[in-house]
Write a protein that holds these residues in place. Structure first.
Motif, mmCIF file in Angstrom:
data_model
loop_
_atom_site.group_PDB
_atom_site.id
_atom_site.type_symbol
_atom_site.label_atom_id
_atom_site.label_comp_id
_atom_site.label_asym_id
_atom_site.label_seq_id
_atom_site.Cartn_x
_atom_site.Cartn_y
_atom_site.Cartn_z
ATOM 1 N N ALA A 67 -68.520 5.398 34.086
ATOM 2 C CA ALA A 67 -67.258 6.079 33.937
ATOM 3 C C ALA A 67 -67.414 7.130 32.823
ATOM 4 O O ALA A 67 -68.419 7.156 32.011
ATOM 5 C CB ALA A 67 -66.039 4.891 33.414
ATOM 6 N N ALA A 68 -66.361 8.002 32.822
ATOM 7 C CA ALA A 68 -66.434 9.272 32.175
ATOM 8 C C ALA A 68 -65.115 9.452 31.344
ATOM 9 O O ALA A 68 -64.120 9.167 31.768
ATOM 10 C CB ALA A 68 -66.889 10.353 33.016
ATOM 11 N N ASP A 69 -65.041 10.125 30.348
ATOM 12 C CA ASP A 69 -63.974 10.327 29.523
ATOM 13 C C ASP A 69 -64.130 11.483 28.649
ATOM 14 O O ASP A 69 -65.347 11.552 28.028
ATOM 15 C CB ASP A 69 -63.416 9.369 28.623
ATOM 16 C CG ASP A 69 -61.894 9.492 28.386
ATOM 17 O OD1 ASP A 69 -60.868 9.255 29.229
ATOM 18 O OD2 ASP A 69 -61.599 9.819 27.172
ATOM 19 N N ARG A 70 -63.118 12.628 28.473
ATOM 20 C CA ARG A 70 -63.559 13.529 27.495
ATOM 21 C C ARG A 70 -63.570 13.108 25.947
ATOM 22 O O ARG A 70 -63.973 13.918 25.044
ATOM 23 C CB ARG A 70 -62.344 14.548 27.457
ATOM 24 C CG ARG A 70 -62.657 15.208 28.882
ATOM 25 C CD ARG A 70 -61.780 16.601 28.993
ATOM 26 N NE ARG A 70 -61.930 17.129 30.356
ATOM 27 C CZ ARG A 70 -62.692 18.071 30.458
ATOM 28 N NH1 ARG A 70 -63.498 18.698 29.555
ATOM 29 N NH2 ARG A 70 -62.840 18.711 31.912
ATOM 30 N N SER A 71 -63.086 12.034 25.692
ATOM 31 C CA SER A 71 -63.013 11.452 24.294
ATOM 32 C C SER A 71 -64.167 10.239 24.362
ATOM 33 O O SER A 71 -64.488 9.725 25.170
ATOM 34 C CB SER A 71 -61.696 10.861 24.067
ATOM 35 O OG SER A 71 -60.673 11.712 24.108
ATOM 36 N N TYR A 72 -64.674 10.361 23.212
ATOM 37 C CA TYR A 72 -65.560 9.087 22.727
ATOM 38 C C TYR A 72 -64.900 8.312 21.537
ATOM 39 O O TYR A 72 -64.925 8.947 20.697
ATOM 40 C CB TYR A 72 -66.913 9.719 22.380
ATOM 41 C CG TYR A 72 -67.910 8.466 22.036
ATOM 42 C CD1 TYR A 72 -68.350 8.153 20.770
ATOM 43 C CD2 TYR A 72 -68.538 7.679 23.142
ATOM 44 C CE1 TYR A 72 -69.102 6.977 20.395
ATOM 45 C CE2 TYR A 72 -69.041 6.527 22.731
ATOM 46 C CZ TYR A 72 -69.411 6.466 21.421
ATOM 47 O OH TYR A 72 -70.369 5.309 21.129
#
Length: 121
Positions: free
Chosen positions: A96-101
């Motif tokens: 999965a990917a997201d712009r926030s970490y």
């Protein structure tokens, strides 16, 4: 961003597998990446995560010391090296990917298809 996971399979307990997740369609280095897994009848679990350039990582307690997440931004790919596999690691694994970490966060906007990992005893 589109994600394509691969590398699952059948392995004996104590063995190793490396999962790969190839990204396309957007700037890979703009995304934090995570690996999740879901076993039959269980909730989806965050296994490991890595920040945009790999400076920060997160691992679930159940996999610490056995799994390693890494990324190659030049190849638009994130990896999950899984060693000392146990039957309880059997699950469908998703990237999965997201712009926030946020370490430990399960909130990801983009998901790949799953890859089955089966560990026999």
């Amino acid at each position: 961003v589109q994600l394509q996971a691969s590398g699952g399979g059948l392995v004996q307990a104590g063995g190793s597998l490396r999962l790969s997740c190839a990204a396309s369609g957007s700037t890979f280095s703009s995304y934090a990446m995570g690996w999740f897994r879901q076993a039959p009848g269980k909730e989806r679990e965050l296994v490991a995560a890595i920040s945009w350039i790999g400076g920060s990582t997160y691992y679930a307690d159940s996999v610490k010391g056995r799994f390693t997440i890494s990324r190659d931004n030049a190849k638009n790919t994130v990896y999950l090296q899984m060693n000392s596999l146990k039957p309880e690691d059997t699950a469908v694994y998703y990237c999965a990917a997201d712009r926030s970490y946020v370490a430990g966060s399960k909130n990801y906007d983009y998901w790949g298809q799953g890859t089955q990992v089966t560990v026999s005893s």
